[in-house]
Motif scaffolding. Structure first.
Motif, PDB file in Angstrom:
ATOM      1  N   ASN A 116       0.787  -1.150  -0.035  1.00  0.00           N
ATOM      2  CA  ASN A 116       0.059  -0.284   0.002  1.00  0.00           C
ATOM      3  C   ASN A 116       0.943   1.235   0.124  1.00  0.00           C
ATOM      4  OD1 ASN A 116       0.697   0.753   2.824  1.00  0.00           O
ATOM      5  ND2 ASN A 116      -0.425  -0.959   3.530  1.00  0.00           N
ATOM      6  N   ALA A 117       0.351   2.344  -0.234  1.00  0.00           N
ATOM      7  CA  ALA A 117       0.805   3.628  -0.033  1.00  0.00           C
ATOM      8  C   ALA A 117       0.258   4.135   1.095  1.00  0.00           C
ATOM      9  CB  ALA A 117       0.300   4.612  -1.284  1.00  0.00           C
ATOM     10  N   ALA A 118       1.332   4.740   2.114  1.00  0.00           N
ATOM     11  CA  ALA A 118       0.785   4.966   3.346  1.00  0.00           C
ATOM     12  C   ALA A 118       1.506   6.427   3.823  1.00  0.00           C
ATOM     13  CB  ALA A 118       1.424   4.208   4.303  1.00  0.00           C
ATOM     14  N   GLY A 119       0.739   7.085   4.592  1.00  0.00           N
ATOM     15  CA  GLY A 119       1.380   8.250   5.182  1.00  0.00           C
ATOM     16  C   GLY A 119       2.414   7.967   6.360  1.00  0.00           C
ATOM     17  N   GLY A 120       3.463   8.699   6.419  1.00  0.00           N
ATOM     18  CA  GLY A 120       4.486   8.419   7.250  1.00  0.00           C
ATOM     19  C   GLY A 120       4.078   9.350   8.898  1.00  0.00           C
ATOM     20  N   SER A 201     -11.316  10.986   3.244  1.00  0.00           N
ATOM     21  CA  SER A 201     -10.481  12.321   3.535  1.00  0.00           C
ATOM     22  C   SER A 201      -9.115  11.940   4.073  1.00  0.00           C
ATOM     23  CB  SER A 201     -11.366  13.047   4.438  1.00  0.00           C
ATOM     24  OG  SER A 201     -11.575  12.349   5.592  1.00  0.00           O
ATOM     25  N   TYR A 202      -8.042  12.647   3.735  1.00  0.00           N
ATOM     26  CA  TYR A 202      -6.925  12.145   4.725  1.00  0.00           C
ATOM     27  C   TYR A 202      -7.058  12.699   6.047  1.00  0.00           C
ATOM     28  CZ  TYR A 202      -4.305  11.477   0.304  1.00  0.00           C
ATOM     29  OH  TYR A 202      -3.925  11.004  -1.038  1.00  0.00           O
ATOM     30  N   GLU A 203      -6.260  12.312   6.872  1.00  0.00           N
ATOM     31  CA  GLU A 203      -6.440  12.559   8.307  1.00  0.00           C
ATOM     32  C   GLU A 203      -6.411  14.056   8.611  1.00  0.00           C
ATOM     33  OE1 GLU A 203      -4.043  10.707   7.084  1.00  0.00           O
ATOM     34  OE2 GLU A 203      -5.608   9.079   6.594  1.00  0.00           O
ATOM     35  N   THR A 204      -6.680  14.351   9.792  1.00  0.00           N
ATOM     36  CA  THR A 204      -6.522  15.678  10.341  1.00  0.00           C
ATOM     37  C   THR A 204      -5.049  15.738  10.948  1.00  0.00           C
ATOM     38  OG1 THR A 204      -7.489  15.517  12.556  1.00  0.00           O
ATOM     39  CG2 THR A 204      -8.756  16.206  10.588  1.00  0.00           C
ATOM     40  N   LEU A 218       2.400   4.317  10.554  1.00  0.00           N
ATOM     41  CA  LEU A 218       2.056   4.582   9.324  1.00  0.00           C
ATOM     42  C   LEU A 218       0.690   4.645   9.219  1.00  0.00           C
ATOM     43  CD1 LEU A 218       3.573   1.402   7.939  1.00  0.00           C
ATOM     44  CD2 LEU A 218       4.456   3.575   7.025  1.00  0.00           C
ATOM     45  N   VAL A 219      -0.122   5.507   8.226  1.00  0.00           N
ATOM     46  CA  VAL A 219      -1.535   5.350   8.206  1.00  0.00           C
ATOM     47  C   VAL A 219      -2.000   5.337   6.779  1.00  0.00           C
ATOM     48  CG1 VAL A 219      -1.397   8.121   8.066  1.00  0.00           C
ATOM     49  CG2 VAL A 219      -3.333   6.949   8.765  1.00  0.00           C
ATOM     50  N   GLY A 220      -2.937   4.868   6.647  1.00  0.00           N
ATOM     51  CA  GLY A 220      -3.496   4.320   5.147  1.00  0.00           C
ATOM     52  C   GLY A 220      -5.024   3.929   5.181  1.00  0.00           C
ATOM     53  N   MET A 221      -5.401   3.524   3.953  1.00  0.00           N
ATOM     54  CA  MET A 221      -7.027   3.322   4.141  1.00  0.00           C
ATOM     55  C   MET A 221      -7.352   1.912   3.266  1.00  0.00           C
ATOM     56  SD  MET A 221      -7.967   6.901   2.463  1.00  0.00           S
ATOM     57  CE  MET A 221      -7.269   8.463   3.019  1.00  0.00           C
ATOM     58  N   SER A 222      -6.124   1.081   3.624  1.00  0.00           N
ATOM     59  CA  SER A 222      -6.595  -0.172   2.899  1.00  0.00           C
ATOM     60  C   SER A 222      -6.009  -1.502   3.912  1.00  0.00           C
ATOM     61  CB  SER A 222      -5.812  -0.493   1.658  1.00  0.00           C
ATOM     62  OG  SER A 222      -4.580  -0.446   1.797  1.00  0.00           O
ATOM     63  N   VAL A 243       5.829   4.749   1.904  1.00  0.00           N
ATOM     64  CA  VAL A 243       5.611   6.081   2.594  1.00  0.00           C
ATOM     65  C   VAL A 243       5.798   7.110   1.273  1.00  0.00           C
ATOM     66  CG1 VAL A 243       6.531   7.950   4.206  1.00  0.00           C
ATOM     67  CG2 VAL A 243       6.760   5.315   4.816  1.00  0.00           C
ATOM     68  N   THR A 244       4.428   7.733   0.932  1.00  0.00           N
ATOM     69  CA  THR A 244       4.395   8.593  -0.175  1.00  0.00           C
ATOM     70  C   THR A 244       4.508  10.136   0.564  1.00  0.00           C
ATOM     71  OG1 THR A 244       2.070   8.302   0.208  1.00  0.00           O
ATOM     72  CG2 THR A 244       2.919   6.829  -1.414  1.00  0.00           C
ATOM     73  N   ASN A 245       4.119  10.149   1.701  1.00  0.00           N
ATOM     74  CA  ASN A 245       4.171  11.718   2.464  1.00  0.00           C
ATOM     75  C   ASN A 245       4.253  11.511   3.950  1.00  0.00           C
ATOM     76  OD1 ASN A 245       1.073  10.476   1.756  1.00  0.00           O
ATOM     77  ND2 ASN A 245       1.134  11.756   3.494  1.00  0.00           N
ATOM     78  N   PRO A 246       4.597  12.719   4.614  1.00  0.00           N
ATOM     79  CA  PRO A 246       4.541  12.594   5.760  1.00  0.00           C
ATOM     80  C   PRO A 246       3.154  12.831   6.198  1.00  0.00           C
ATOM     81  CG  PRO A 246       6.147  14.412   4.807  1.00  0.00           C
ATOM     82  CD  PRO A 246       5.199  13.866   3.954  1.00  0.00           C
ATOM     83  N   ALA A 247       2.714  12.372   7.149  1.00  0.00           N
ATOM     84  CA  ALA A 247       1.212  12.392   7.497  1.00  0.00           C
ATOM     85  C   ALA A 247       0.858  13.632   7.960  1.00  0.00           C
ATOM     86  CB  ALA A 247       0.731  11.219   8.455  1.00  0.00           C
ATOM     87  N   ALA A 248      -0.562  14.134   8.072  1.00  0.00           N
ATOM     88  CA  ALA A 248      -0.857  15.389   8.342  1.00  0.00           C
ATOM     89  C   ALA A 248      -0.204  15.960   9.467  1.00  0.00           C
ATOM     90  CB  ALA A 248      -2.485  15.518   8.437  1.00  0.00           C
ATOM     91  N   VAL A 254       0.662  20.126   2.428  1.00  0.00           N
ATOM     92  CA  VAL A 254      -0.637  19.852   2.157  1.00  0.00           C
ATOM     93  C   VAL A 254      -0.567  18.339   1.081  1.00  0.00           C
ATOM     94  CG1 VAL A 254      -2.950  20.324   0.661  1.00  0.00           C
ATOM     95  CG2 VAL A 254      -1.699  22.084   2.167  1.00  0.00           C
ATOM     96  N   ILE A 255      -1.721  17.472   1.619  1.00  0.00           N
ATOM     97  CA  ILE A 255      -1.385  16.085   1.018  1.00  0.00           C
ATOM     98  C   ILE A 255      -2.369  16.074  -0.276  1.00  0.00           C
ATOM     99  CG2 ILE A 255      -1.548  13.396   1.485  1.00  0.00           C
ATOM    100  CD1 ILE A 255      -1.737  14.314   4.481  1.00  0.00           C
ATOM    101  N   HIS A 256      -1.573  15.580  -1.516  1.00  0.00           N
ATOM    102  CA  HIS A 256      -2.295  15.270  -2.638  1.00  0.00           C
ATOM    103  C   HIS A 256      -2.117  13.820  -3.150  1.00  0.00           C
ATOM    104  CE1 HIS A 256      -2.710  19.425  -3.244  1.00  0.00           C
ATOM    105  NE2 HIS A 256      -1.164  19.759  -3.032  1.00  0.00           N
ATOM    106  N   GLU A 259       0.933  12.974  -5.485  1.00  0.00           N
ATOM    107  CA  GLU A 259       2.379  12.957  -4.919  1.00  0.00           C
ATOM    108  C   GLU A 259       2.357  11.480  -4.519  1.00  0.00           C
ATOM    109  OE1 GLU A 259       3.348  14.875  -1.241  1.00  0.00           O
ATOM    110  OE2 GLU A 259       1.551  14.628  -0.447  1.00  0.00           O
ATOM    111  N   VAL A 260       1.316  11.025  -4.000  1.00  0.00           N
ATOM    112  CA  VAL A 260       1.172   9.440  -3.808  1.00  0.00           C
ATOM    113  C   VAL A 260       1.547   8.517  -5.131  1.00  0.00           C
ATOM    114  CG1 VAL A 260      -0.445   7.665  -3.132  1.00  0.00           C
ATOM    115  CG2 VAL A 260      -0.461   9.892  -1.938  1.00  0.00           C
ATOM    116  N   MET A 261       1.064   8.984  -6.240  1.00  0.00           N
ATOM    117  CA  MET A 261       1.386   8.546  -7.521  1.00  0.00           C
ATOM    118  C   MET A 261       2.861   8.457  -7.974  1.00  0.00           C
ATOM    119  SD  MET A 261      -1.413   7.082  -7.934  1.00  0.00           S
ATOM    120  CE  MET A 261      -0.992   6.211  -9.306  1.00  0.00           C
TER     121      MET A 261
HETATM  122  N1  CYT Z   1      -1.366   9.167   2.999  1.00  0.00           N
HETATM  123  C1  CYT Z   1      -1.637   8.154   2.464  1.00  0.00           C
HETATM  124  N2  CYT Z   1      -2.887   9.344   4.718  1.00  0.00           N
HETATM  125  C2  CYT Z   1      -1.835   9.528   4.256  1.00  0.00           C
HETATM  126  O1  CYT Z   1      -1.327  10.881   4.598  1.00  0.00           O
HETATM  127  N3  CYT Z   1      -1.126   7.622   1.213  1.00  0.00           N
HETATM  128  C3  CYT Z   1      -2.807   7.437   3.160  1.00  0.00           C
HETATM  129  C4  CYT Z   1      -3.382   8.180   4.119  1.00  0.00           C
END
Ligand code: CYT
Length: 282
Positions: A116-120, A201-204, A218-222, A243-248, A254-256, A259-261
């Motif tokens: 998966n792609a995840a926020g760090g 929605s990405y996290e707050t 790590l945080v993600g949606m899958s 890890v595609t981005n630093p988490a919020a 700002v998370i797009h 950038e994940v792609m």
């Molecule tokens: N990034 C991601 N949260 C994030 O910050 N890829 C999933 C969920």
């Protein structure tokens, strides 16, 4: 009106259809997350089956997730690769989200690799870091095994139960293989806890602070739903996050989704090389 056959019968008919297209019995199932779909091109002698043609298979609606099941070999090992997955945030139910995992199990997969792609959340993770999932925290508010228990999904005597252990869902031995192969390829594969939210929605920033306190890296949606179903079926899992981005709030960015792609494309050769080295050792 005819009603839908039960879940086990639906999964069996999907598996039966796939078997009409190839005699290959996959030993390893691989689910490719956002931006990681290009590993599918590493599969040798591929038989590509669009999800749309497989009975009862759900279709991904997310950009970056093409919908193909690819059977073939990697370093001589028979594999089934899911290029793209469906998510609960698309409106799919738990049986739909985990249907492909059940089919991979029925096809014969003995190990599942979920990516998966995840926020760090852990501050030392950088965009492009690969992390082996050591454990998860399911904050999606639901559970993939919800509903009547179906013991016919068991692949051995120790699975298929109503209540099942999750402490060995991500066996340390599988992670150790991944860590060793990454080291051979010249980098450190870290290990971390993946926390799943429903999304989309990405996290707050406040949520991420809370998740860090809870022990998440790590945080993600899958992923967690597939892992729960694999565990129910008795199939061990290796989980790999990109890890595609630093988490919020971890950085001021700002998370797009773009950038994940992009990060996926930047690490695709490193990621493919790692998977190719791991698979023959599973
Ligand atoms: N990034 C991601 N949260 C994030 O910050 N890829 C999933 C969920």
């Amino acid at each position: 009106m005819t009603s839908l056959p039960d879940l086990y019968t639906r999964a069996q008919s999907a598996a039966a259809y796939i078997r009409t297209l190839t005699p290959l019995v996959p030993a390893v199932g691989i689910i490719l997350g956002s931006g990681l779909g290009s590993f599918a091109s590493a599969v040798e002698n591929p038989v590509t089956i669009p999800y749309a043609t497989i009975p009862h298979f759900p279709q991904s609606t997310v950009e970056g997730h093409s919908g193909n099941l690819i059977l073939g070999t990697i370093a001589g090992v028979p594999v089934a690769v899911m290029q793209g997955r469906v998510h609960a945030y698309e409106g799919y139910t738990m049986p739909e989200v985990t249907f492909p995992t059940r089919v991979l199990g029925l096809l014969g997969c003995k190990t599942l690799i979920v990516t998966n792609a995840a926020g760090g959340i852990k501050p030392t993770y950088k965009p492009g870091s690969l992390v082996a999932i050591s454990d998860h925290i399911n904050l999606t508010g639901t559970n993939a095994a919800l509903g009547p228990n179906e013991p016919r999904f068991a692949t051995n005597e120790t699975s298929g139960y109503r209540f099942f252990d999750m402490t060995t869902a991500y066996p340390a031995a599988l992670r150790a293989i991944a860590v060793e192969e990454a080291a051979k390829q010249g980098y450190i594969l870290e290990e971390g806890v993946y926390l799943a939210v429903l999304g989309p929605s990405y996290e707050t920033a406040a949520e991420i602070r809370a998740f860090r306190t809870l022990g998440a890296d790590l945080v993600g949606m899958s992923t967690v739903h597939e892992v729960i179903i694999a565990r129910h079926m008795g199939i061990p899992v290796l989980g790999l996050s990109l890890v595609t981005n630093p988490a919020a709030g971890v950085s001021n960015e700002v998370i797009h989704h773009e950038e994940v792609m992009d990060i996926g494309r930047q690490v695709e050769s490193r990621f493919s090389a790692l998977l190719t080295a791991i698979i023959p050792r599973l």
